[in-house]
Design an enzyme around this catalytic site. Structure first.
Site, PDB file in Angstrom:
ATOM      1  N   ASN A 133       0.869  -1.190   0.000  1.00 52.95           N
ATOM      2  CA  ASN A 133       0.000   0.000   0.000  1.00 52.95           C
ATOM      3  C   ASN A 133       0.901   1.232   0.000  1.00 52.95           C
ATOM      4  OD1 ASN A 133      -1.842   2.027   0.515  1.00 52.95           O
ATOM      5  ND2 ASN A 133      -2.228   1.410   2.636  1.00 52.95           N
ATOM      6  N   TRP A 134       0.912   1.921  -1.140  1.00 55.10           N
ATOM      7  CA  TRP A 134       1.838   3.053  -1.276  1.00 55.10           C
ATOM      8  C   TRP A 134       1.315   4.356  -0.701  1.00 55.10           C
ATOM      9  CZ3 TRP A 134       3.986   2.396  -6.970  1.00 55.10           C
ATOM     10  CH2 TRP A 134       4.848   1.293  -6.983  1.00 55.10           C
ATOM     11  N   LYS A 135       0.044   4.358  -0.290  1.00 55.67           N
ATOM     12  CA  LYS A 135      -0.527   5.587   0.290  1.00 55.67           C
ATOM     13  C   LYS A 135      -0.259   6.778  -0.641  1.00 55.67           C
ATOM     14  CE  LYS A 135      -0.048   3.410   4.737  1.00 55.67           C
ATOM     15  NZ  LYS A 135       0.094   3.509   6.172  1.00 55.67           N
ATOM     16  N   HIS A 187      -9.386   1.366   5.122  1.00 52.45           N
ATOM     17  CA  HIS A 187      -8.087   1.514   5.785  1.00 52.45           C
ATOM     18  C   HIS A 187      -8.270   2.499   6.945  1.00 52.45           C
ATOM     19  CE1 HIS A 187      -3.977   2.717   6.560  1.00 52.45           C
ATOM     20  NE2 HIS A 187      -3.610   1.593   5.988  1.00 52.45           N
ATOM     21  N   GLU A 232      -6.666   4.897   7.949  1.00 57.22           N
ATOM     22  CA  GLU A 232      -6.461   6.321   7.613  1.00 57.22           C
ATOM     23  C   GLU A 232      -7.717   6.893   6.970  1.00 57.22           C
ATOM     24  OE1 GLU A 232      -2.818   5.687   5.479  1.00 57.22           O
ATOM     25  OE2 GLU A 232      -1.851   5.153   7.371  1.00 57.22           O
ATOM     26  N   GLU A 267      -5.407  -4.697  10.855  1.00 49.13           N
ATOM     27  CA  GLU A 267      -4.377  -3.671  10.968  1.00 49.13           C
ATOM     28  C   GLU A 267      -4.580  -2.886  12.250  1.00 49.13           C
ATOM     29  OE1 GLU A 267      -2.439  -2.728   7.005  1.00 49.13           O
ATOM     30  OE2 GLU A 267      -4.063  -1.307   7.266  1.00 49.13           O
ATOM     31  N   GLY A 305       2.628   2.455  10.667  1.00 44.59           N
ATOM     32  CA  GLY A 305       3.571   3.548  10.478  1.00 44.59           C
ATOM     33  C   GLY A 305       4.322   3.938  11.740  1.00 44.59           C
ATOM     34  N   SER A 333       3.493  -1.993  10.282  1.00 47.17           N
ATOM     35  CA  SER A 333       4.950  -2.077  10.444  1.00 47.17           C
ATOM     36  C   SER A 333       5.543  -3.438  10.065  1.00 47.17           C
ATOM     37  CB  SER A 333       5.357  -1.679  11.867  1.00 47.17           C
ATOM     38  OG  SER A 333       4.981  -0.341  12.117  1.00 47.17           O
ATOM     39  N   GLY A 347       2.882  -1.134   4.222  1.00 50.99           N
ATOM     40  CA  GLY A 347       2.906   0.278   3.849  1.00 50.99           C
ATOM     41  C   GLY A 347       4.327   0.712   3.520  1.00 50.99           C
ATOM     42  N   GLY A 348       4.960   1.390   4.481  1.00 46.26           N
ATOM     43  CA  GLY A 348       6.295   1.968   4.286  1.00 46.26           C
ATOM     44  C   GLY A 348       7.308   1.038   3.631  1.00 46.26           C
TER      45      GLY A 348
HETATM   46  P1  PGA Z   1       2.959   0.410   7.583  1.00 47.80           P
HETATM   47  O1  PGA Z   1       1.478   0.619   7.002  1.00 47.80           O
HETATM   48  O2  PGA Z   1       3.459  -0.891   7.023  1.00 47.80           O
HETATM   49  O3  PGA Z   1       3.745   1.603   7.058  1.00 47.80           O
HETATM   50  O4  PGA Z   1       2.832   0.389   9.057  1.00 47.80           O
HETATM   51  C1  PGA Z   1       0.602  -0.471   6.857  1.00 47.80           C
HETATM   52  C2  PGA Z   1      -0.707  -0.013   6.297  1.00 47.80           C
HETATM   53  O5  PGA Z   1      -1.137   1.099   6.632  1.00 47.80           O
HETATM   54  O6  PGA Z   1      -1.340  -0.730   5.517  1.00 47.80           O
END
Ligand code: PGA
Length: 252
Positions: free
Chosen positions: A8-10, A96, A98, A168, A174, A214, A235-236
């Site tokens: 997930n590149w956000k 998600h 966010e 999640e 993050g 993470s 994500g990251g």
């Molecule tokens: P993260 O994000 O791996 O950067 O913690 C995961 C996500 O939000 O799907």
């Protein structure tokens, strides 16, 4: 069960950067792997990523990060499920944390998004998870139960047969703080048990439940060794080809 690795590149990468990254990723992965892989770039990057992956020897699917709940209409700034299918998306991430946190998306809204996504032919990845405060208050299972029951309200097991769930924990996203593999496994077992109760045990056995928060190459092996973790939402650590390919190679 075949694991699923989703990046997930956000809100990162221009179309050019996105295309370059997936080409690099495809070079780093072995052609035949017993895993499904998908990248979820920002909407604007989807055509560039689909085009870049056209001749890839490794099958890398494309996911959207979000979708609007109506088919079409006067909804400035939105993107529909059928547009995503036409652009080449296979999956869509729905709910998600966010989106829930910053854009006020409720379980009721997510139910509408799930419905239109499935109707259009997308595979939804529905995200659920508790905040730190909810975990501290001992409400983890209560929160997850509400998200599942309300988010999937009245949808039949046949309708959601391809659904993917992603656990999640908000406090792990993050932050560099991953849920321990035991914490994640415990929640995955709970989610599967609820799916068996709401639907049936065959449905519960077959549903893919991803862990996200993470995830990195240092914890992927341990997480994937858990029997109820069927893949990850990264994500990251999915932003570079080196790091995402390492996660896939070690986790598969
Ligand atoms: P993260 O994000 O791996 O950067 O913690 C995961 C996500 O939000 O799907």
């Amino acid at each position: 069960m075949k694991p699923l690795f989703v990046g997930n590149w956000k809100l990162y990468k221009t179309p050019e950067e996105a295309a370059a990254m997936v080409i690099e990723l495809s070079k780093r992965l072995p052609a035949h792997m017993n895993a499904d892989i998908a990248i979820a770039p920002p909407y604007i990057d989807i055509p560039a990523v689909v085009a870049a992956l056209k001749d890839s020897p490794v099958l890398i699917d494309v996911s959207a990060q979000n979708v609007f709940w109506e088919k079409e209409g006067a909804y400035t700034g939105e993107v529909s499920a059928s547009m995503l299918v036409a652009a080449g998306c296979k999956y869509v991430i729905i709910g998600h944390s966010e989106r829930r946190q910053y854009f006020g998306e409720t379980d009721e809204i997510l139910l509408k998004k799930l419905t239109i996504a499935i109707t259009a032919g997308l595979i939804p990845i529905l995200c659920v998870g508790e905040t730190q405060a909810e975990r501290d208050a001992g409400e983890t299972f209560l929160v997850l139960d509400k998200q599942l029951v309300n988010g999937l309200k009245d949808l039949s097991s046949t309708f959601i047969s391809d659904l993917v769930l992603a656990y999640e924990p908000v406090w792990a996203i993050g932050t560099g703080r991953t849920a321990s593999s035991e914490q994640a496994q415990e929640v995955h077992v709970f989610i599967r048990k609820r799916m068996a109760e709401i639907y049936n045990s065959a449905f519960a056995q077959n549903i893919r439940i991803l862990y996200g928060g993470s995830v990195k190459s240092e914890n992927i092996v341990e997480l994937m060794s858990m029997p109820d973790i069927n893949g990850v939402l990264v994500g990251g650590a999915s932003l570079t080809a080196t790091s995402f390919s390492e996660i896939i190679a070690q986790g598969v």
